[in-house]
Write a protein that holds these residues in place. Structure first.
Motif, PDB file in Angstrom:
ATOM      1  N   LYS A   1      -2.356  -0.506   7.473  1.00  0.00           N
ATOM      2  CA  LYS A   1      -1.224  -0.565   6.546  1.00  0.00           C
ATOM      3  C   LYS A   1       0.050  -1.158   7.144  1.00  0.00           C
ATOM      4  O   LYS A   1       1.032  -1.372   6.425  1.00  0.00           O
ATOM      5  N   ARG A   2       0.069  -1.420   8.444  1.00  0.00           N
ATOM      6  CA  ARG A   2       1.220  -2.089   9.085  1.00  0.00           C
ATOM      7  C   ARG A   2       0.689  -2.775  10.333  1.00  0.00           C
ATOM      8  O   ARG A   2      -0.075  -2.199  11.105  1.00  0.00           O
ATOM      9  N   LEU A   3       1.075  -4.028  10.506  1.00  0.00           N
ATOM     10  CA  LEU A   3       0.505  -4.850  11.571  1.00  0.00           C
ATOM     11  C   LEU A   3       1.626  -5.381  12.452  1.00  0.00           C
ATOM     12  O   LEU A   3       2.624  -5.924  11.967  1.00  0.00           O
TER      13      LEU A   3
ATOM     14  N   PRO B   1      -1.028  -8.352  -7.091  1.00  0.00           N
ATOM     15  CA  PRO B   1      -1.652  -9.378  -6.242  1.00  0.00           C
ATOM     16  C   PRO B   1      -1.653  -8.995  -4.765  1.00  0.00           C
ATOM     17  O   PRO B   1      -0.747  -8.298  -4.290  1.00  0.00           O
ATOM     18  N   ALA B   2      -2.661  -9.449  -4.047  1.00  0.00           N
ATOM     19  CA  ALA B   2      -2.720  -9.234  -2.602  1.00  0.00           C
ATOM     20  C   ALA B   2      -1.484  -9.860  -1.970  1.00  0.00           C
ATOM     21  O   ALA B   2      -1.245 -11.065  -2.098  1.00  0.00           O
ATOM     22  N   THR B   3      -0.694  -9.035  -1.277  1.00  0.00           N
ATOM     23  CA  THR B   3       0.644  -9.436  -0.843  1.00  0.00           C
ATOM     24  C   THR B   3       0.790  -9.310   0.663  1.00  0.00           C
ATOM     25  O   THR B   3       0.519  -8.257   1.237  1.00  0.00           O
ATOM     26  N   ILE B   4       1.222 -10.400   1.296  1.00  0.00           N
ATOM     27  CA  ILE B   4       1.506 -10.423   2.726  1.00  0.00           C
ATOM     28  C   ILE B   4       3.014 -10.574   2.894  1.00  0.00           C
ATOM     29  O   ILE B   4       3.612 -11.521   2.363  1.00  0.00           O
ATOM     30  N   VAL B   5       3.630  -9.651   3.629  1.00  0.00           N
ATOM     31  CA  VAL B   5       5.080  -9.660   3.825  1.00  0.00           C
ATOM     32  C   VAL B   5       5.372  -9.857   5.311  1.00  0.00           C
ATOM     33  O   VAL B   5       4.954  -9.052   6.144  1.00  0.00           O
ATOM     34  N   ALA B   6       6.093 -10.927   5.636  1.00  0.00           N
ATOM     35  CA  ALA B   6       6.397 -11.280   7.023  1.00  0.00           C
ATOM     36  C   ALA B   6       7.891 -11.136   7.305  1.00  0.00           C
ATOM     37  O   ALA B   6       8.698 -10.897   6.411  1.00  0.00           O
ATOM     38  N   ASP B   7       8.223 -11.295   8.583  1.00  0.00           N
ATOM     39  CA  ASP B   7       9.625 -11.246   9.036  1.00  0.00           C
ATOM     40  C   ASP B   7      10.323  -9.994   8.513  1.00  0.00           C
ATOM     41  O   ASP B   7      11.425 -10.051   7.950  1.00  0.00           O
ATOM     42  N   ILE B   8       9.690  -8.876   8.722  1.00  0.00           N
ATOM     43  CA  ILE B   8      10.172  -7.610   8.185  1.00  0.00           C
ATOM     44  C   ILE B   8      10.612  -6.699   9.329  1.00  0.00           C
ATOM     45  O   ILE B   8      10.004  -6.683  10.406  1.00  0.00           O
ATOM     46  N   ASP B   9      11.664  -5.961   9.100  1.00  0.00           N
ATOM     47  CA  ASP B   9      12.186  -5.033  10.099  1.00  0.00           C
ATOM     48  C   ASP B   9      11.206  -3.878  10.308  1.00  0.00           C
ATOM     49  O   ASP B   9      10.624  -3.374   9.334  1.00  0.00           O
ATOM     50  N   PRO B  10      11.000  -3.446  11.541  1.00  0.00           N
ATOM     51  CA  PRO B  10      10.036  -2.355  11.790  1.00  0.00           C
ATOM     52  C   PRO B  10      10.433  -1.030  11.148  1.00  0.00           C
ATOM     53  O   PRO B  10       9.575  -0.151  11.009  1.00  0.00           O
ATOM     54  N   GLU B  11      11.698  -0.891  10.743  1.00  0.00           N
ATOM     55  CA  GLU B  11      12.136   0.347  10.100  1.00  0.00           C
ATOM     56  C   GLU B  11      12.141   0.233   8.584  1.00  0.00           C
ATOM     57  O   GLU B  11      12.539   1.174   7.888  1.00  0.00           O
ATOM     58  N   ASN B  12      11.719  -0.893   8.045  1.00  0.00           N
ATOM     59  CA  ASN B  12      11.700  -1.079   6.594  1.00  0.00           C
ATOM     60  C   ASN B  12      10.776  -0.070   5.924  1.00  0.00           C
ATOM     61  O   ASN B  12       9.754   0.324   6.480  1.00  0.00           O
ATOM     62  N   ALA B  13      11.125   0.321   4.708  1.00  0.00           N
ATOM     63  CA  ALA B  13      10.330   1.327   3.994  1.00  0.00           C
ATOM     64  C   ALA B  13       8.890   0.891   3.792  1.00  0.00           C
ATOM     65  O   ALA B  13       7.970   1.723   3.830  1.00  0.00           O
ATOM     66  N   LEU B  14       8.653  -0.399   3.588  1.00  0.00           N
ATOM     67  CA  LEU B  14       7.283  -0.872   3.391  1.00  0.00           C
ATOM     68  C   LEU B  14       6.438  -0.673   4.645  1.00  0.00           C
ATOM     69  O   LEU B  14       5.214  -0.566   4.560  1.00  0.00           O
ATOM     70  N   VAL B  15       7.095  -0.583   5.796  1.00  0.00           N
ATOM     71  CA  VAL B  15       6.397  -0.371   7.063  1.00  0.00           C
ATOM     72  C   VAL B  15       6.208   1.118   7.347  1.00  0.00           C
ATOM     73  O   VAL B  15       5.111   1.555   7.721  1.00  0.00           O
ATOM     74  N   VAL B  16       7.244   1.903   7.165  1.00  0.00           N
ATOM     75  CA  VAL B  16       7.207   3.298   7.609  1.00  0.00           C
ATOM     76  C   VAL B  16       6.694   4.264   6.550  1.00  0.00           C
ATOM     77  O   VAL B  16       6.411   5.421   6.850  1.00  0.00           O
ATOM     78  N   GLU B  17       6.555   3.803   5.296  1.00  0.00           N
ATOM     79  CA  GLU B  17       5.974   4.631   4.246  1.00  0.00           C
ATOM     80  C   GLU B  17       4.599   4.087   3.878  1.00  0.00           C
ATOM     81  O   GLU B  17       4.396   2.872   3.823  1.00  0.00           O
ATOM     82  N   GLU B  18       3.672   4.977   3.617  1.00  0.00           N
ATOM     83  CA  GLU B  18       2.309   4.552   3.287  1.00  0.00           C
ATOM     84  C   GLU B  18       2.283   3.989   1.868  1.00  0.00           C
ATOM     85  O   GLU B  18       2.405   4.727   0.894  1.00  0.00           O
ATOM     86  N   GLN B  19       2.107   2.665   1.747  1.00  0.00           N
ATOM     87  CA  GLN B  19       2.137   2.032   0.421  1.00  0.00           C
ATOM     88  C   GLN B  19       0.861   2.268  -0.368  1.00  0.00           C
ATOM     89  O   GLN B  19       0.861   2.287  -1.589  1.00  0.00           O
ATOM     90  N   PHE B  20      -0.273   2.430   0.316  1.00  0.00           N
ATOM     91  CA  PHE B  20      -1.567   2.729  -0.301  1.00  0.00           C
ATOM     92  C   PHE B  20      -1.882   1.766  -1.449  1.00  0.00           C
ATOM     93  O   PHE B  20      -2.163   2.158  -2.577  1.00  0.00           O
ATOM     94  N   GLY B  21      -1.819   0.502  -1.134  1.00  0.00           N
ATOM     95  CA  GLY B  21      -2.104  -0.520  -2.128  1.00  0.00           C
ATOM     96  C   GLY B  21      -2.186  -1.885  -1.473  1.00  0.00           C
ATOM     97  O   GLY B  21      -2.155  -2.019  -0.237  1.00  0.00           O
TER      98      GLY B  21
END
Length: 469
Positions: free
Chosen positions: A281-283, A358-378
C-alpha cells in the motif's frame, strides 16, 4: 446447487428480516439476504454446542476426510460460487479473482486436512515423562471481512474444524451471500450443527464477541473493530486471533531492475483492486531508479483491464462498496491538493454506474501524506522517493501497523539485510502478499496477534494440555 440460480435460491431469504444486497459493478440488487438477531445467534450457538462433542470424538483421519469432502463439494459448485463472488464482491471471474478464490478455498481445505498437531515429548529422562497435547477449544466464532469472503472464511473454518471445534461464522454485512453460499455447499457433507452462519452488522458481531459460549474468536478486519472485540471479550478471557489493518510498505533498492519488478509490484498492490489486507500500500523507491520504476508500474496499470466483474476480459473490478470508494477518492484528492503527481488514474466519474475507481499511481508524494500513512484499501499506490536506506526504513517502520512488507532488489543478500530490519509479521523478497497453507501468518504492532496457517495455526485454535507422569 449446480447452477448460479440454484445456489442463490439456497441462500436468499424468503421470510423474516432481510437486507437487499447490491452488486458493486452495477448497483443493481442481487437478492435479499437474511438478517439475524440475538435470538437466532443463540440458536446457532446451541446447535454448535450440541454438535461439538461428537465432532471432537471423531478421529483425526475422519475429520480430515470431512474436510476433503468439503473441498470436493466446493469444486463441484465452483462456477456458481465464482459467479456469486463476482456479483457480490465485484472481483472479476478471471485472473487472481473470483475463480481463483473459490479454487483457493478448496485447496486450503485439502492442505489443512493434510496437517495435524503432533504430540510433543517434552521430557523423557528416566525420571520424568511429559507430553504436550492440543485439545479442541469448543465453539469458535469467526467474523470475516468483505474483501475475500470465501477464502478468509475458509482460513478460519478449516483449522477450527480440523482440530475438533465447531464454528459459528458471521460474514460481513456487505457480502453475506458469499458466506452463506460457502457454508451451504460445505454443509452438504458436514454433520448438522458443525458449521453455522449468522448474518448481521457490527451489533450482532458485538453480541458474538461478548458471548461466553465462544472459547475462541477469530477476526479479520480493521484495527478499530479489533480493539472493540478485545474489550468486549475480556470479561470472558476469550482466546483471540486478530488479523487487523495493514498498510504494508515496500522498499525498492537501487540495484532493482525496474522492468523486472514492475509487474509483481503492481499486482502486489492491486490484487483484488487493492482490497487485500496484506497488499502493498506504500512504496519507497531509491532516487537512482525512481522515475524508471514509476513509469514501469504506470505502464502495467494502463494495460490492466478494469470492467464489469462478469466480463471475462476484466482483471480489475469495482471497489466493493461506496463507503470504501469515497475513502480512496478523498485520499487521492488530498494528495493532489498537497502537490503530489498522479501519473495514471485518478479523476473517476462520480456519476458512473458502479463503484469503479481507476488504477491510480501517485508519485512525488511526501512520506507524511495521508495517502501514505493511512490505509487506503483500494486501487491507489503512493510512491515515495528516497536516497538513504535509513530514511526508507524509518518511514516504513514509523506506522503503528505491521502486517506485511517487502524488499525488492537484485542482490538477495542485501535485500535480506533490509528485510530483517522491517517491522512486520511477514517480509517478502521480490514479491508481496504471497501466502501458503503451511507457512504461519500474522501481524505485529496494531496489525493484530495470533498465528494462522500451518501447524501454528492449528495450535491457535486448540488448547494446550500437558500430561505429566
Amino acid at each position: 446447487m449446480q447452477t448460479y440460480e440454484e445456489l442463490l435460491d439456497a441462500v436468499v431469504a424468503t421470510d423474516g428480516d432481510t437486507v437487499t444486497i447490491l452488486a458493486p459493478a452495477t448497483e443493481q440488487p442481487i437478492g435479499d439476504a437474511p438478517w439475524h438477531d440475538e435470538a437466532e445467534l443463540e440458536a446457532a450457538i446451541a446447535r454448535a454446542q450440541a454438535a461439538q462433542p461428537a465432532w471432537a470424538a471423531l478421529s483425526s483421519a475422519e475429520r480430515a476426510d470431512y474436510l476433503n469432502r468439503a473441498a470436493d463439494a466446493i469444486e463441484a459448485a465452483a462456477e456458481p460460487l465464482a459467479q456469486l463472488l463476482a456479483r457480490e464482491v465485484g472481483k472479476p471471474l478471471g485472473g487472481a479473482n473470483a475463480r481463483f478464490e473459490v479454487g483457493a478455498s478448496a485447496n486450503w481445505l485439502r492442505a489443512t486436512a493434510a496437517q495435524e498437531v503432533p504430540v510433543e515429548t517434552l521430557v523423557d529422562d528416566g525420571e520424568t515423562y511429559a507430553e504436550l497435547h492440543y485439545r479442541p477449544i469448543g465453539v469458535v466464532g469467526a467474523i470475516t471481512p468483505w474483501n475475500w469472503p470465501m477464502m478468509i472464511a475458509t482460513w478460519q473454518i478449516a483449522p477450527s474444524l480440523r482440530v475438533g471445534n465447531t464454528v459459528v461464522i458471521k460474514p460481513s454485512e456487505y457480502t453475506p451471500f458469499s458466506g452463506l453460499a460457502l457454508a451451504a455447499v460445505i454443509n452438504q457433507v458436514l454433520p448438522e450443527g458443525v458449521l453455522n452462519v449468522v448474518v448481521g452488522d457490527g451489533e450482532l458481531g458485538a453480541a458474538m464477541t461478548a458471548n461466553p459460549a465462544f472459547g475462541k474468536i477469530m477476526f479479520t478486519g480493521s484495527t478499530a473493530t479489533g480493539t472493540k472485540i478485545i474489550e468486549s471479550s475480556a470479561a470472558n478471557i476469550t482466546r483471540l486471533t486478530m488479523e487487523l489493518g495493514g498498510n504494508d510498505a515496500g522498499i525498492v533498492l537501487a540495484d532493482a531492475d525496474p522492468q523486472q519488478v514492475a509487474g509483481d509490484i503492481f499486482w502486489g498492490a492491486f490484487l483484488n483492486t487493492g482490497q487485500t489486507c496484506a497488499a502493498l500500500k506504500r512504496l519507497y523507491v531509491h532516487d537512482d531508479i525512481y522515475d524508471q520504476v514509476v513509469d514501469a508500474i504506470a505502464q502495467v496499470a494502463k494495460s490492466a483491464p478494469m470492467g464489469d466483474s462478469l466480463d471475462e476480459d476484466s482483471l480489475l473490478g469495482p471497489v466493493q462498496n461506496k463507503r470504501q470508494w469515497k475513502i480512496v477518492d478523498t485520499l487521492v484528492k488530498l494528495a493532489v491538493e498537497s502537490g503530489a503527481r498522479v501519473v495514471v488514474g485518478g479523476n473517476p466519474d462520480p456519476d458512473a454506474t458502479g463503484y469503479f475507481y481507476p488504477a491510480t499511481i501517485v508519485a512525488d508524494i511526501d512520506p507524511e501524506n495521508a495517502l501514505v500513512v493511512e490505509e487506503q484499501f483500494g486501487p491507489a499506490l503512493p510512491i515515495v522517493r528516497y536516497s538513504d536506506i535509513e530514511d526508507a526504513l524509518r518511514w516504513a517502520n514509523a506506522l503503528d501497523v505491521g502486517l506485511g512488507a517487502s524488499v525488492w532488489g537484485s542482490d538477495r543478500a542485501e535485500a535480506l539485510k533490509v528485510a530483517e530490519r522491517m517491522e512486520a509479521g511477514t517480509v517478502w523478497i521480490n514479491k508481496h502478499g504471497a501466502v501458503h497453507p503451511f507457512i504461519p501468518f500474522g501481524g505485529t504492532k496494531r496489525s493484530g496477534y495470533g498465528m494462522e496457517f500451518g501447524v501454528e495455526g492449528l495450535k491457535a485454535v486448540s488448547v494446550p494440555q500437558v500430561i505429566n507422569g
